[in-house]
Write a protein that holds these residues in place. Structure first.
Motif: not given
Length: 252
Positions: A143-149
């Protein structure tokens, strides 16, 4: 065998340290420079700073925080969050960071890992991997973007690739275990540790001293990272290290 490291993590948002559960419900945990100084005195082996807002304002705040912190501590520290170019890396290293953590930018542009390693040395480049178990795959997803995506990328394939690209270390966070205090994600950590030859820092889930022993003895991690338990004084770094020594684990 290298001595195992205990690393407090400071999630910084708008110049303050915050902590949540499973990446949400953040609460204030104090001033980053003050906390860094305390952890340095308490025997932390390293520190990790993650700028979790990583907005334009956050970026400027972070450079200032890094400069102030560098003047207060003697241990190495890694800074991550919103770093998208070699110039961003250079700015933070100049401000006093010892290592650079990249996550979203590495997924978007894997070449950045190679470029950073070539320019500053592999030991300087820490790739952070946020992973969550995907029941459909029977494996973990990055996941990326602080676990958002969700990315659709399999974590085990990704860690192998970033090692090949020149990363010096992997900061592996289990999103399933994050903030739960039920223990590190041993299956995930073990799978990654057995696959790569570079050091793996296990993150997410520490709640008791025994959890550090488990992640070293069972999952072969090189370092254990925690936030909540240290920020809220549930245990000290020294207590964790004493417990490990008694159990025969070599710590610094």
């Amino acid at each position: 065998m290298l001595a195992k490291r205990i690393i407090p993590c400071l999630d910084v948002k708008d110049g303050r340290v915050v902590k949540g559960v499973n990446f949400v419900n953040l609460r204030d945990a104090g001033d980053p420079v003050e906390l860094a100084s305390i952890y340095d005195r308490e025997g932390a082996d390293e520190l990790v700073f993650l700028d979790i807002s990583a907005s334009h304002e956050g970026r400027a705040t972070m450079v200032e925080v890094v400069q102030k912190t560098a003047g207060e501590i003697t241990i190495p520290f890694t800074v991550g969050g919103g770093i998208a170019s070699v110039d961003d890396m250079k700015r933070l290293l100049r401000a006093g960071a010892d290592k650079i953590g990249i996550n979203t930018a590495a997924v978007k542009n894997p070449q950045l890992v190679s470029d950073g390693a070539r320019k500053f040395g592999s030991q300087c480049i820490v790739v952070a991997v946020d992973a969550r178990y995907n029941a459909e795959w029977g494996e973990w997803e990055v996941f990326t973007h602080g676990g958002r995506n969700g990315t659709g990328i399999k974590a085990l394939e990704w860690v192998k690739r970033i090692e090949d690209l020149g990363a010096g270390e992997i900061l592996l966070t289990s999103m399933d275990a994050d903030g739960t205090k039920d223990g590190f994600d041993l299956p995930l950590t073990k799978a990654v540790s057995e696959l790569v030859t570079i050091p793996v820092i296990a993150s997410g889930g520490a709640g008791k001293k025994e959890h550090f022993y488990d992640v070293f003895a069972q999952a072969k991690a090189d370092a254990g990272l925690a936030a909540t338990i240290f920020h809220y004084k549930e245990m000290t770094i020294d207590e964790v290290k004493q417990d490990l020594r008694v159990k025969g684990v070599e710590v610094r």
